[in-house]
Design a protein around this motif. Sequence first.
Motif, mmCIF file in Angstrom:
data_model
loop_
_atom_site.group_PDB
_atom_site.id
_atom_site.type_symbol
_atom_site.label_atom_id
_atom_site.label_comp_id
_atom_site.label_asym_id
_atom_site.label_seq_id
_atom_site.Cartn_x
_atom_site.Cartn_y
_atom_site.Cartn_z
ATOM 1 N N HIS A 283 -13.042 -14.499 0.796
ATOM 2 C CA HIS A 283 -13.556 -13.172 1.135
ATOM 3 C C HIS A 283 -12.521 -12.314 1.862
ATOM 4 C CE1 HIS A 283 -16.581 -10.144 1.862
ATOM 5 N NE2 HIS A 283 -16.324 -10.170 3.158
ATOM 6 N N SER A 284 -11.782 -12.916 2.802
ATOM 7 C CA SER A 284 -10.801 -12.133 3.552
ATOM 8 C C SER A 284 -9.678 -11.658 2.647
ATOM 9 C CB SER A 284 -10.247 -12.966 4.708
ATOM 10 O OG SER A 284 -9.613 -14.134 4.221
ATOM 11 N N HIS A 285 -9.279 -12.504 1.670
ATOM 12 C CA HIS A 285 -8.235 -12.104 0.723
ATOM 13 C C HIS A 285 -8.720 -10.961 -0.161
ATOM 14 C CE1 HIS A 285 -4.859 -13.571 -2.195
ATOM 15 N NE2 HIS A 285 -4.522 -12.492 -1.513
ATOM 16 N N PHE A 286 -9.995 -11.038 -0.563
ATOM 17 C CA PHE A 286 -10.544 -9.972 -1.393
ATOM 18 C C PHE A 286 -10.656 -8.661 -0.617
ATOM 19 C CE2 PHE A 286 -14.182 -7.539 -3.042
ATOM 20 C CZ PHE A 286 -13.713 -7.300 -4.322
ATOM 21 N N ILE A 287 -11.004 -8.743 0.676
ATOM 22 C CA ILE A 287 -11.072 -7.539 1.504
ATOM 23 C C ILE A 287 -9.701 -6.875 1.565
ATOM 24 C CG2 ILE A 287 -11.345 -6.741 3.884
ATOM 25 C CD1 ILE A 287 -13.965 -7.060 2.480
ATOM 26 N N GLU A 288 -8.659 -7.695 1.678
ATOM 27 C CA GLU A 288 -7.294 -7.134 1.703
ATOM 28 C C GLU A 288 -6.963 -6.480 0.359
ATOM 29 O OE1 GLU A 288 -2.771 -8.547 2.916
ATOM 30 O OE2 GLU A 288 -4.441 -9.965 2.957
ATOM 31 N N PHE A 289 -7.355 -7.135 -0.717
ATOM 32 C CA PHE A 289 -7.160 -6.557 -2.052
ATOM 33 C C PHE A 289 -7.899 -5.224 -2.171
ATOM 34 C CE2 PHE A 289 -9.234 -6.062 -6.211
ATOM 35 C CZ PHE A 289 -8.113 -5.905 -7.034
ATOM 36 N N GLN A 290 -9.124 -5.193 -1.675
ATOM 37 C CA GLN A 290 -9.928 -3.970 -1.716
ATOM 38 C C GLN A 290 -9.268 -2.857 -0.907
ATOM 39 O OE1 GLN A 290 -13.782 -4.240 0.224
ATOM 40 N NE2 GLN A 290 -14.744 -3.117 -1.444
ATOM 41 N N GLN A 291 -8.734 -3.222 0.258
ATOM 42 C CA GLN A 291 -8.088 -2.233 1.117
ATOM 43 C C GLN A 291 -6.857 -1.633 0.434
ATOM 44 O OE1 GLN A 291 -8.829 -0.923 3.933
ATOM 45 N NE2 GLN A 291 -6.908 0.145 4.391
ATOM 46 N N ILE A 292 -6.096 -2.464 -0.253
ATOM 47 C CA ILE A 292 -4.843 -2.006 -0.883
ATOM 48 C C ILE A 292 -5.118 -1.145 -2.108
ATOM 49 C CG2 ILE A 292 -2.770 -2.771 -2.117
ATOM 50 C CD1 ILE A 292 -2.852 -5.296 -0.331
ATOM 51 N N PHE A 293 -5.954 -1.644 -3.012
ATOM 52 C CA PHE A 293 -6.033 -1.014 -4.325
ATOM 53 C C PHE A 293 -7.055 0.113 -4.387
ATOM 54 C CE2 PHE A 293 -3.977 -5.017 -5.167
ATOM 55 C CZ PHE A 293 -2.932 -4.629 -5.990
ATOM 56 N N SER A 294 -8.079 0.099 -3.535
ATOM 57 C CA SER A 294 -8.997 1.237 -3.551
ATOM 58 C C SER A 294 -8.330 2.470 -2.965
ATOM 59 C CB SER A 294 -10.272 0.908 -2.771
ATOM 60 O OG SER A 294 -9.976 0.620 -1.424
ATOM 61 N N ASN A 295 -7.240 2.286 -2.228
ATOM 62 C CA ASN A 295 -6.501 3.421 -1.690
ATOM 63 C C ASN A 295 -5.434 3.938 -2.648
ATOM 64 O OD1 ASN A 295 -7.695 3.869 0.791
ATOM 65 N ND2 ASN A 295 -6.515 2.257 1.796
ATOM 66 N N SER A 296 -5.059 3.110 -3.622
ATOM 67 C CA SER A 296 -3.902 3.473 -4.442
ATOM 68 C C SER A 296 -4.221 4.531 -5.489
ATOM 69 C CB SER A 296 -3.376 2.218 -5.144
ATOM 70 O OG SER A 296 -4.327 1.772 -6.114
ATOM 71 N N VAL A 297 -5.487 4.641 -5.913
ATOM 72 C CA VAL A 297 -5.942 5.569 -6.948
ATOM 73 C C VAL A 297 -5.199 5.324 -8.259
ATOM 74 C CG1 VAL A 297 -6.716 7.933 -7.323
ATOM 75 C CG2 VAL A 297 -6.110 7.222 -5.040
ATOM 76 N N ALA A 298 -4.810 4.067 -8.518
ATOM 77 C CA ALA A 298 -4.295 3.719 -9.837
ATOM 78 C C ALA A 298 -5.425 3.798 -10.842
ATOM 79 C CB ALA A 298 -3.687 2.322 -9.808
ATOM 80 N N ASP A 299 -5.102 4.126 -12.093
ATOM 81 C CA ASP A 299 -6.155 4.293 -13.094
ATOM 82 C C ASP A 299 -6.688 2.951 -13.577
ATOM 83 O OD1 ASP A 299 -6.068 7.317 -13.608
ATOM 84 O OD2 ASP A 299 -3.974 6.736 -13.729
ATOM 85 N N THR B 54 0.825 -1.206 0.000
ATOM 86 C CA THR B 54 0.000 0.000 0.000
ATOM 87 C C THR B 54 0.860 1.258 0.000
ATOM 88 O OG1 THR B 54 -1.722 -1.184 1.220
ATOM 89 C CG2 THR B 54 -1.843 1.209 1.228
ATOM 90 N N TYR B 55 1.926 1.220 0.803
ATOM 91 C CA TYR B 55 2.821 2.381 0.889
ATOM 92 C C TYR B 55 3.467 2.666 -0.465
ATOM 93 C CZ TYR B 55 7.019 5.055 1.997
ATOM 94 O OH TYR B 55 8.016 5.997 1.994
ATOM 95 N N TYR B 56 3.983 1.638 -1.133
ATOM 96 C CA TYR B 56 4.622 1.827 -2.438
ATOM 97 C C TYR B 56 3.636 2.374 -3.466
ATOM 98 C CZ TYR B 56 9.016 -0.519 -1.239
ATOM 99 O OH TYR B 56 10.224 -0.838 -0.693
ATOM 100 N N LEU B 57 2.426 1.806 -3.494
ATOM 101 C CA LEU B 57 1.438 2.247 -4.479
ATOM 102 C C LEU B 57 1.026 3.701 -4.250
ATOM 103 C CD1 LEU B 57 -0.824 -0.921 -4.688
ATOM 104 C CD2 LEU B 57 0.588 -0.003 -6.516
ATOM 105 N N LYS B 58 0.838 4.063 -2.992
ATOM 106 C CA LYS B 58 0.478 5.450 -2.698
ATOM 107 C C LYS B 58 1.569 6.408 -3.120
ATOM 108 C CE LYS B 58 -2.875 5.118 1.065
ATOM 109 N NZ LYS B 58 -3.180 5.474 2.478
ATOM 110 N N SER B 59 2.811 6.025 -2.871
ATOM 111 C CA SER B 59 3.912 6.912 -3.247
ATOM 112 C C SER B 59 4.004 7.071 -4.758
ATOM 113 C CB SER B 59 5.236 6.370 -2.694
ATOM 114 O OG SER B 59 5.539 5.098 -3.251
ATOM 115 N N ILE B 60 3.741 5.993 -5.502
ATOM 116 C CA ILE B 60 3.756 6.083 -6.971
ATOM 117 C C ILE B 60 2.660 7.026 -7.450
ATOM 118 C CG2 ILE B 60 3.374 4.771 -9.098
ATOM 119 C CD1 ILE B 60 4.575 2.337 -7.607
ATOM 120 N N CYS B 61 1.473 6.862 -6.902
ATOM 121 C CA CYS B 61 0.341 7.674 -7.337
ATOM 122 C C CYS B 61 0.506 9.139 -6.934
ATOM 123 C CB CYS B 61 -0.954 7.109 -6.756
ATOM 124 S SG CYS B 61 -1.367 5.471 -7.382
#
Length: 869
Positions: free
Chosen positions: A35-51, A8-15
């Motif tokens: 479901h728990s793995h998907f929640i983690e995916f959701q937490q990481i990538f919905s914060n990254s604001v990648a296009d 998450t930290y790396y993705l945020k810094s890139i964005c």
Amino acid sequence: MSGSGLLTYYLKSICQRHQENLKVVHINAQSLNDHSHFIEFQQIFSNSVADVVVVSETFFKDSSQPNINNYNVFCCNRRNRVGGGIAVYVSKRYQVRVLEKSRGEEKKPEFILLEIDCKTYKILLGAVYRPPKTGCMDEFVNAMSTLDVIASNIDDLVIEYDQIPAPGFSNHDLIYAVFNLRVEKPKKQSFSFRDYSKINKELLAADAEQVPWHEIYSMNCIDDKVTHFNFLLTGLMDKHAPIRTAYVKDFSQPWFTPDLIGLISRRNDTRVKFLISKCREDYDLWRNIKSFSTSKSKQEPVKPSNFTADELNEHYLKVGSVSHENIVESAILYYENHPEEYVGEKFYFKYATPHDIYKAVHSIKSNAVGEDQIPGKFIKLCLNEIIVVLEHIVNFCLQSSVFPTIWKAANILPIPKNSNPEQCKDLRPVSILCFVAKVLEKIAHGQITEFLSVTNQLNHLQSGYRKKHSTTTALLKVCDDIRKTIDQRKLMMCVLLDFSKAFDRVHHGLLLTKLRKMGFSISVIRWLYAYLSDRKQRVKSCEDFISEWMYLETGVPQGSVLGPLLFLLYVNDISDVFHGCSYHLYADDLIIYMSFCISTYSKTVSNMNRYLSHLVDYNTCHNFSLSTDKTQPIIFGSANYINVMQGLEIPEISIDGVSIPFCKTVKYLGVILDNTLNWSPYCVSTINKVFQTMAIVRRNFCYLPTDVRKKIVECLLFPIFDYALPVLTDLSSALCSKLQVAQNACIRFITNVPKWEHITPSYSQLQYLKILERRTLALAVIVWKVIKFKNPKYLFEFFSDVQSSNVRHGRSSVQRLVIPQHRTTTFTNSFTVTSCRLWNNYHIFNYISCLTPVTLKRDISLRLLELCV
């Protein structure tokens, strides 16, 4: 920092470095189906604001709902096998069109080809996943030196690319590329809300008493009354619960706390430990922790990309369009010229008292807010102060035969039926109506139902949307008719039929004509006309997916209180089609059946086709359409007779020129019926559902205390056993044993008793009944309700013969049910005979007027538990 936290930290810094540039990332997820793995995916990538986020090996199923905040998702899932699958998440800022996608076929690459419109330019994006040992891409794959690749023909515009470790999330690294293409800066998302939890009820009541409600009484137009009522009520809301606007800082889950992040870090440490030690015990620990999951995510309305909101709204309206207007008009003329059938006092609306309104308001549990923006939650808070005003408005509507315009507007929420809706038919419409309109409908519904009950006009073989009727009572009626036919050494031919979009196709003119013939007064007809006419709807999923208002010409309002009752009245005379043929209705589900001797099978098929032809004519006159794909013919009988029938050439059932072969099993109201009624397919299905559900929750066994496991079994597993259990009165001992084994597994899940130990003491400890006792209890409650309330009528007819003995029991004589004569074990074990014996054996039933369903269930349960000890 945990692996996911580092990612998450790396993705945020890139964005943050490239806010105005196009950012594309790819990750091989190695299953997001957990479901728990998907929640983690959701937490990481919905914060990254990648296009664009491309995911391979999603493992998604067709029933998955893989949405994440601020993104539209496009999936390609495998069919009929697990693994694989790709998904592309594109920011909602862009318009996307699906150009091509694979079908998830075996031994072929999986791909999605998208056109992404970034306003100033368009890009073509393809996501491809090549499963192992798959052909068709040999030359392309041989040219690649790595597993995960981002390939581009605009490498001169690539300003940064790299790979990031993703420990704990995937065994693959995440790869990304940033292109020197300008994109819109993400806008801060905001939402508005009213906080009703902090309202001071005493101050609200005091202010409500000062509101000039009397101004409403002097107005002559119902629209003016309702508009002014909404205005005054909104003023109260603005003062005590003003609209507040909040901005979304990020898309993090509020429950994703530092403690939870710490646990994820500990989970990832177990994986690192395994990679170092290569120890089987460390691997098992990692696998068990990683398998922890919770329930499925809630379905949410979506913003489709393949069609506009107006196209979706047009689709919803089109399904109810009149196919044969001239034929329907001819049907109306027929009913108008038909001799008057109803003789008696006509139905008029009665005055609605404050008690009626109070009861109606509190009976509505939905918190959805309609077009008038008046929530039911606020109405209930100040109900004592405004009930006189509501009384005036409701009675003005009923006595003046008017219905407010704003209450006839519905917002449609499109809810996906599958994980990747591509067509309009993949979205289910959910109507959001005004709360006060539902209150008025509740009162009208109660008065109409009371009139129909007194006049006994509602089809007694209709089990849908009626009190004391259910799918179970409908199944009991049909199955006992089959058993009675087998007892008479005959066979039964059944055809299960399904109307296509029946509620949307009700013709208003024909409905009102029928109601007038049933004794509805002109004033009530005028009110119903005002209620049905000029209704409008629009699709509204989010702020940028709203259609224009469109008017409905047919159908009863979806999601309304009165709509289902009007539908039942519309098809109330369908019995005229089946003179000489048995049938049963559950709303728009219809089953018709005929008993016959084996020597007359050909004539019976001919007669059945004749009835179906009449039904097609009836449907044409009523703007209905039968779904031939869902039509299921079947012949029931004893095993010997069914074997004989299999050696004969039986003509096929025909509907409107379409031939439909006979089935060996059919599904009726959620229950699988085979042609000998031995319940084996249904029991197998039930057991599979139980163990599938248990397999999900068992993975969390060590994290769940005993009381939680008990709640899981009571809420998730026992209802699977209990549904239609009273129907299985002739269940064989072998099948009953299989069901009992499945129930024993549920009890072992609660108590953690090993399989080699006896489970009966656990039943006594938990005060649970076994399968046979649960069936006895369910039968006892049903037969008691049928006898006491004389409903449903078609079941009460089974127990109409009562003889009183001379034995005195307290103040009432013992009433015994007469067991009908029968010749085979099939009817000996039927619902009718089993219930009569049960009634005669339990003298507690004789205090029928003193008992309630709760006390009856308690007393019978105690007796059954004593027998089990």
